[in-house]
Motif scaffolding. Structure first.
Motif, short mmCIF file in Angstrom:
data_model
loop_
_atom_site.label_atom_id
_atom_site.label_comp_id
_atom_site.label_asym_id
_atom_site.label_seq_id
_atom_site.Cartn_x
_atom_site.Cartn_y
_atom_site.Cartn_z
N ALA A 106 15.79 8.89 -55.40
CA ALA A 106 14.54 8.88 -54.84
C ALA A 106 13.28 9.11 -56.03
O ALA A 106 12.26 8.70 -55.60
N LEU A 107 13.57 9.62 -57.24
CA LEU A 107 12.75 9.72 -58.18
C LEU A 107 12.10 8.20 -58.39
O LEU A 107 11.02 8.18 -58.94
N HIS A 108 13.00 7.30 -58.38
CA HIS A 108 12.46 5.94 -58.90
C HIS A 108 11.76 5.15 -57.90
O HIS A 108 12.52 4.83 -56.94
N ARG A 109 10.67 4.60 -58.08
CA ARG A 109 9.80 3.95 -57.12
C ARG A 109 10.40 2.67 -57.04
O ARG A 109 10.10 2.10 -56.00
N ASP A 110 10.66 2.17 -58.16
CA ASP A 110 11.30 0.70 -58.20
C ASP A 110 13.10 0.76 -58.39
O ASP A 110 13.45 0.02 -59.39
N TRP A 111 13.59 1.60 -57.42
CA TRP A 111 14.83 1.82 -57.83
C TRP A 111 15.61 0.55 -57.73
O TRP A 111 16.40 0.46 -58.71
N ARG A 112 15.54 -0.46 -57.01
CA ARG A 112 16.55 -1.72 -56.93
C ARG A 112 16.46 -2.48 -58.12
O ARG A 112 17.30 -2.91 -59.01
N HIS A 113 15.30 -2.31 -58.68
CA HIS A 113 14.90 -3.11 -59.99
C HIS A 113 15.54 -2.44 -61.32
O HIS A 113 16.15 -2.95 -62.20
N ASP A 114 15.36 -1.05 -61.19
CA ASP A 114 15.72 -0.26 -62.26
C ASP A 114 17.18 -0.23 -62.27
O ASP A 114 17.99 -0.17 -63.46
N ALA A 115 18.04 -0.13 -61.05
CA ALA A 115 19.24 -0.02 -60.90
C ALA A 115 20.04 -1.20 -61.36
O ALA A 115 21.02 -1.30 -62.16
N GLU A 116 19.42 -2.42 -61.03
CA GLU A 116 19.97 -3.68 -61.43
C GLU A 116 19.93 -3.96 -62.84
O GLU A 116 20.79 -4.39 -63.38
#
Length: 247
Positions: free
Chosen positions: A132-142
């Motif tokens: 939840a902390l990451h506002r751009d989770w999909r980008h950061d996770a990928e």
């Protein structure tokens, strides 16, 4: 090992209890890396390994020896000197080896986590607070998966890395898809956008400092441009952390 509980075996093999349960039930097929990690955890003899290889139809060798991961002294000194800057030391497989209070305040309390959960990729996919902390989770996770894929080219014979990939692939469809794409990344800097429950939105520069040595250790540092709202938020976060620590 007599009396070894399922939870203990999963921890020693660096896989989740859920994944181990599915292996036992025949719902997933173990890779050679996972079998090697389990063989190490169970301290199987050479004959036991050969038998396991025969019944599984794969190779269960003895992985090359790698020294235990500990932050280099210079890395630890840098962490200790960074008081308002979130920073952590990442090792092989993106394991979190050390961190400062800034990283704990921004992310999660790493001290409170089991040692085997202190892995940046695992937390990004399985920890709800981190996610939840990451506002751009999909980008950061990928991007994180691509970086792990690059690391696999250096440490692909590491059974714990294989076990991590197999576990996350079974648990998360996004991870499985991104891993299967074979995308890689050697980026050492970028921008991260977070939403923190205490200080709100932050936009931070993320830099990875390290070398290409066998230990694979890197220093991850998150900073904000002076005079910005994010810089003020980092100072507020440091002050909040210090207050919380004194309570």
């Amino acid at each position: 090992m007599p009396g070894l509980r399922r939870e203990e075996l999963a921890r020693l093999a660096a896989i989740s209890v859920d994944y181990l349960t599915r292996l036992e039930q025949g719902r997933v097929t173990a890779s050679a890396g996972v079998l090697a990690a389990l063989a190490d955890a169970l301290r199987l003899t050479a004959d036991d390994r050969r038998y396991l290889a025969e019944v599984s139809g794969t190779t269960v060798g003895t992985p090359p020896h790698r020294p235990s991961q500990r932050p280099r002294p210079a890395m630890q000194r840098l962490l200790d000197q960074l008081t308002e800057t979130p920073a952590m030391v990442l090792g092989r497989r993106m394991d979190i080896l050390a961190w400062n209070i800034g990283a704990t305040s921004l992310f999660v309390d790493f001290d409170a986590l089991p040692i085997d959960d202190r892995n940046y990729v695992r937390l990004l996919f399985t920890n709800p607070v981190m996610r939840a902390l990451h506002r751009d989770w999909r980008h950061d996770a990928e991007s994180c998966v691509a970086a792990l894929r690059t690391e696999s080219s250096r440490f692909g014979d590491d059974p714990r890395l294989t076990a991590l990939v197999d576990d996350l692939s079974a648990r998360d469809d996004d991870f499985a898809g991104w891993w299967a794409s074979h995308a890689t990344s050697t980026a050492t800097y970028g921008t991260k956008r977070y939403h923190h429950p205490v200080v709100g939105d932050l936009t931070l520069d993320c830099d990875m400092w390290g070398d290409s040595g066998d230990d694979g250790q890197r220093l991850m540092v998150l900073t904000a441009e002076a005079g910005t709202a994010s810089a003020d938020s980092l100072r507020l976060l440091a002050s909040w952390s210090a207050t919380a620590t004194r309570r």
